[in-house]
Design an enzyme around this catalytic site. Structure first.
Site, PDB file in Angstrom:
ATOM      1  N   GLU A  36       0.870  -1.172   0.000  1.00  0.00           N
ATOM      2  CA  GLU A  36       0.000   0.000   0.000  1.00  0.00           C
ATOM      3  C   GLU A  36       0.909   1.225   0.000  1.00  0.00           C
ATOM      4  O   GLU A  36       1.818   1.317   0.829  1.00  0.00           O
ATOM      5  CB  GLU A  36      -0.880  -0.014   1.253  1.00  0.00           C
ATOM      6  N   ARG A 263       5.163 -13.204   9.521  1.00  0.00           N
ATOM      7  CA  ARG A 263       5.890 -11.955   9.268  1.00  0.00           C
ATOM      8  C   ARG A 263       7.265 -12.039   9.890  1.00  0.00           C
ATOM      9  O   ARG A 263       7.494 -12.776  10.843  1.00  0.00           O
ATOM     10  CB  ARG A 263       5.262 -10.713   9.898  1.00  0.00           C
ATOM     11  N   LYS A 273       4.212   0.814  10.633  1.00  0.00           N
ATOM     12  CA  LYS A 273       4.357   2.112   9.949  1.00  0.00           C
ATOM     13  C   LYS A 273       3.952   3.245  10.877  1.00  0.00           C
ATOM     14  O   LYS A 273       4.520   4.332  10.810  1.00  0.00           O
ATOM     15  CB  LYS A 273       3.459   2.152   8.707  1.00  0.00           C
TER      16      LYS A 273
HETATM   17  P1  ATP Z   1       0.181  -1.724   7.337  1.00  0.00           P
HETATM   18  O1  ATP Z   1       0.784  -1.986   8.682  1.00  0.00           O
HETATM   19  O2  ATP Z   1       0.035  -0.267   6.994  1.00  0.00           O
HETATM   20  O3  ATP Z   1      -0.956  -2.622   6.906  1.00  0.00           O
HETATM   21  P2  ATP Z   1       1.965  -3.438   5.980  1.00  0.00           P
HETATM   22  O4  ATP Z   1       3.255  -3.449   6.735  1.00  0.00           O
HETATM   23  O5  ATP Z   1       1.081  -4.602   6.006  1.00  0.00           O
HETATM   24  O6  ATP Z   1       1.289  -2.115   6.372  1.00  0.00           O
HETATM   25  P3  ATP Z   1       1.685  -3.320   3.123  1.00  0.00           P
HETATM   26  O7  ATP Z   1       2.134  -2.240   2.247  1.00  0.00           O
HETATM   27  O8  ATP Z   1       0.251  -3.628   3.212  1.00  0.00           O
HETATM   28  O9  ATP Z   1       2.286  -2.989   4.524  1.00  0.00           O
HETATM   29  O10 ATP Z   1       2.513  -4.638   2.844  1.00  0.00           O
HETATM   30  C1  ATP Z   1       2.889  -5.141   1.592  1.00  0.00           C
HETATM   31  C2  ATP Z   1       3.227  -6.592   1.718  1.00  0.00           C
HETATM   32  O11 ATP Z   1       4.330  -6.774   2.609  1.00  0.00           O
HETATM   33  C3  ATP Z   1       2.084  -7.387   2.279  1.00  0.00           C
HETATM   34  O12 ATP Z   1       1.928  -8.571   1.511  1.00  0.00           O
HETATM   35  C4  ATP Z   1       2.500  -7.690   3.678  1.00  0.00           C
HETATM   36  O13 ATP Z   1       1.939  -8.876   4.136  1.00  0.00           O
HETATM   37  C5  ATP Z   1       4.014  -7.774   3.559  1.00  0.00           C
HETATM   38  N1  ATP Z   1       4.640  -7.469   4.840  1.00  0.00           N
HETATM   39  C6  ATP Z   1       4.468  -6.366   5.593  1.00  0.00           C
HETATM   40  N2  ATP Z   1       5.171  -6.445   6.745  1.00  0.00           N
HETATM   41  C7  ATP Z   1       5.823  -7.633   6.722  1.00  0.00           C
HETATM   42  C8  ATP Z   1       6.713  -8.308   7.627  1.00  0.00           C
HETATM   43  N3  ATP Z   1       7.073  -7.779   8.793  1.00  0.00           N
HETATM   44  N4  ATP Z   1       7.189  -9.521   7.253  1.00  0.00           N
HETATM   45  C9  ATP Z   1       6.843 -10.062   6.073  1.00  0.00           C
HETATM   46  N5  ATP Z   1       6.016  -9.491   5.191  1.00  0.00           N
HETATM   47  C10 ATP Z   1       5.493  -8.282   5.498  1.00  0.00           C
END
Ligand code: ATP
Ligand code: MG
Length: 559
Positions: A36, A263, A273
């Site tokens: 996003e 994650r 974030k």
């Molecule tokens: P928010 O906390 O704002 O939802 P987010 O960290 O999930 O943000 P996105 O931009 O929605 O951010 O994430 C893009 C992709 O990265 C998604 O598929 C998410 O699952 C993956 N992602 C985000 N954080 C992690 C993490 N700590 N480890 C592995 N994958 C991650």
């Protein structure tokens, strides 16, 4: 741990391999990375990136980049550009041009009407709070909306009215009509569209209704021909909804399948974030690209090589349960990579003057010094040696503690790649602080060995005072003192380390004038340091020389 195709596959790769073998999706493999555009990428995203792009690579599939831009409030094209740049820096190449969920707003809208026609979606006039209360909870019944049984005609008419601006923001939503008693909360008539008169970074004011994440995500996957929709564990509960939507639509391709993995979490690090934003907003760091940030930009400025980040992510692997990885493991990969690639240089971070009292007045000797013992191809350089030098304050003690083997009055030590020197006396300032150490040197020890075979117990780095350059060198400790900042509902900001950054006015050997922006060198005995990307007068300590990870492993084995 083994990684990669042909060795022990992780469960996601196993699934992809089995799907190919059974000709599911006609043998096709398509993943995607769906950020996003509401912030900068961090190391957790890097894990998702290397997983998605890695799988596409290994199985001869494709992996496009798709921005999940369904929330106009927080999204911005500046984030889009930054994410594209960061992905390129990480060294992966998305398949084709970047895509945007907002490109599919038209198709999503048509599909929403299709669900209405099938009696599977309805317009609800209740406010968000009421809808949320009626959802109930686990073991608590849901309450059906009084608007749930509107006719198809009425729903179509109202939904078009939502789109055409006939209603106020927040006054109506479109909901899927599934099951208000479902055990899975996501199936209790989830919201698909909200009215929001907020301009969108790409569609401007073309739309005033915006799809929710759940309505947009799986459908965008399907439009693009995604086969394996890989996401993090918190979306496991959404999977029945993901499948429900797809199973009620006429899809152009096979139905994609969602698979969840754990994650990445790191000790002493936050990846939310929201928390990262508040660090920036409260001035705890200089920006999203501060070297102390776990963002891709921060790691880049800090001097972490992308190859090390990738090796780390591979090593951590893909798991089905969440856990937290020690940050020392990441640092250990960074150190291993830099040990191979970084040129060795001499710099003095906290300078103390040394004067060689028997050095021929005005004489300069050029020492031929190896650039990187790990890489013979890197050659040598000339380092000037003179009778006035800088050494580290820590390398001299007037009253040495026990087992202190460095310079102290009467003791002989080696100046690296140069001569043996013996401290004779000191000059102090009015406060009694030593400001200069006088030494004699032994001309027979050039290169660092004595012809009579006598030994010294320590070797120190130095910089010729007359030739020294100056730079600001930033040393970093953990930004968060707690290993698990924010655990159990604590405020992560409460565990910020007030002494996380120490600034030194350092002296540098002349070869450091030629360092490129972003280049990482080893300052001998001190660690790896990255030249700032923008300011040639600044270095950041990337990582120290000691392998803390190895120590942690030893302690674990012993305990
Ligand atoms: P928010 O906390 O704002 O939802 P987010 O960290 O999930 O943000 P996105 O931009 O929605 O951010 O994430 C893009 C992709 O990265 C998604 O598929 C998410 O699952 C993956 N992602 C985000 N954080 C992690 C993490 N700590 N480890 C592995 N994958 C991650
Ligand atoms: Mg997210």
């Amino acid at each position: 741990m083994e990684d990669g195709v042909g060795e022990s596959l992780d469960f996601v790769r196993e699934k992809v391999r089995d799907d190919i073998a059974s000709d599911r999706f006609g043998g096709r493999v398509q993943t995607r990375f769906p950020p996003e555009p509401n912030g900068y990428l961090h190391i957790g995203h890097a894990k998702s990136i290397y997983l998605n792009f890695g799988i596409a690579d290994e199985f001869e599939g494709t992996c496009p980049l798709r921005f999940d831009d369904t929330n106009p409030e927080t999204e911005d094209t500046a984030f889009v550009d930054a994410i594209i740049e960061d992905i390129e820096w990480l060294g992966v190449e998305p398949h084709g041009e970047p895509r945007f969920a907002s490109d599919y707003f038209g198709q999503l809208y048509d599909w929403a009407e299709a669900l209405i026609r099938k009696g599977l979606a309805y317009v609800d006039d209740q406010d968000a709070e009421t809808i949320s209360e009626q959802r109930g909870g686990f073991g608590q019944p849901g309450i059906e909306s009084p608007y749930r049984n509107r006719s198809v005609e009425e729903n179509l008419n109202l939904f078009r009215g939502m789109r055409d601006g006939r209603f106020y923001d927040g006054s109506k939503v479109l909901r899927a009509k599934i099951d208000m008693q479902a055990d899975n909360m996501w199936l209790r008539d989830p919201v698909m569209y909200r009215i929001r008169r907020i301009p969108h970074h790409r569609t401007g004011s073309e739309w005033i209704i915006y799809p929710t994440y759940d309505w947009a995500h799986g459908q965008s996957d399907a439009i693009e021909g995604t086969t394996h929709s890989i996401c993090t564990l918190e979306f496991a509960d959404h999977r029945p909804l993901y499948d429900w939507f797809l199973s009620h639509l006429d899809l152009p391709t096979d139905k994609p399948e969602q698979t969840e993995f754990a994650r990445l979490n790191l000790t002493h690090t936050v990846m939310s974030k929201r928390v990262l934003r508040s660090l920036v907003e409260h001035g705890q760091v200089s920006g999203w690209d501060d070297p102390q940030m776990p963002t891709v930009r921060g790691m880049r400025r800090r001097g972490y090589p992308p190859a090390a980040i990738r090796a780390f992510v591979d090593r951590v692997g893909v798991a089905k349960t969440n856990s937290t990885v020690e940050i020392e493991l990441l640092e250990s990969f960074v150190r291993t990579e830099l040990n191979e690639t970084a040129l060795r240089r001499m710099a003095v971070l906290k300078p103390l003057k040394v004067v060689l009292t028997n050095w021929p007045e005005g004489e300069v000797e050029w020492m031929d010094v190896v650039n990187n013992p790990q890489d013979p191809e890197s050659g040598t350089r000339e380092v000037p040696f003179t009778g006035e030098l800088w050494i580290e304050q820590d390398d001299f003690r007037l009253d040495p503690p026990p087992k202190y083997y460095r310079l102290t009055p009467g003791r002989e030590v080696r100046l690296r790649n140069a001569y043996f020197v013996t401290a004779t006396d000191v000059i102090t300032d009015p406060a009694g602080e030593v400001v200069q150490v006088n030494c004699t040197y032994d001309p027979a020890t050039r290169g660092g060995t004595a012809p009579d075979g006598r030994k010294v117990k320590s070797t120190m780095h130095w910089v010729s005072a007359a030739h020294a350059g100056a730079a600001q060198v930033n040393l970093y400790e953990r930004l968060f003192a707690d290993s698990h900042p924010g655990i159990d509902g604590a405020d992560p900001l409460a565990s910020l380390n007030p002494n996380a950054r120490e600034v030194c006015e350092a002296r540098l050997e002349p070869a450091l004038d030629d360092v490129r922006p972003g280049e990482v060198v080893q300052f001998e005995r001190l660690g790896y340091f990255a030249a700032d990307l923008d300011d040639p007068g600044v270095f950041h300590r990337t990582v120290g020389l000691r392998d803390e990870w190895a120590n942690i492993q030893k302690r674990k084995q012993a305990g």
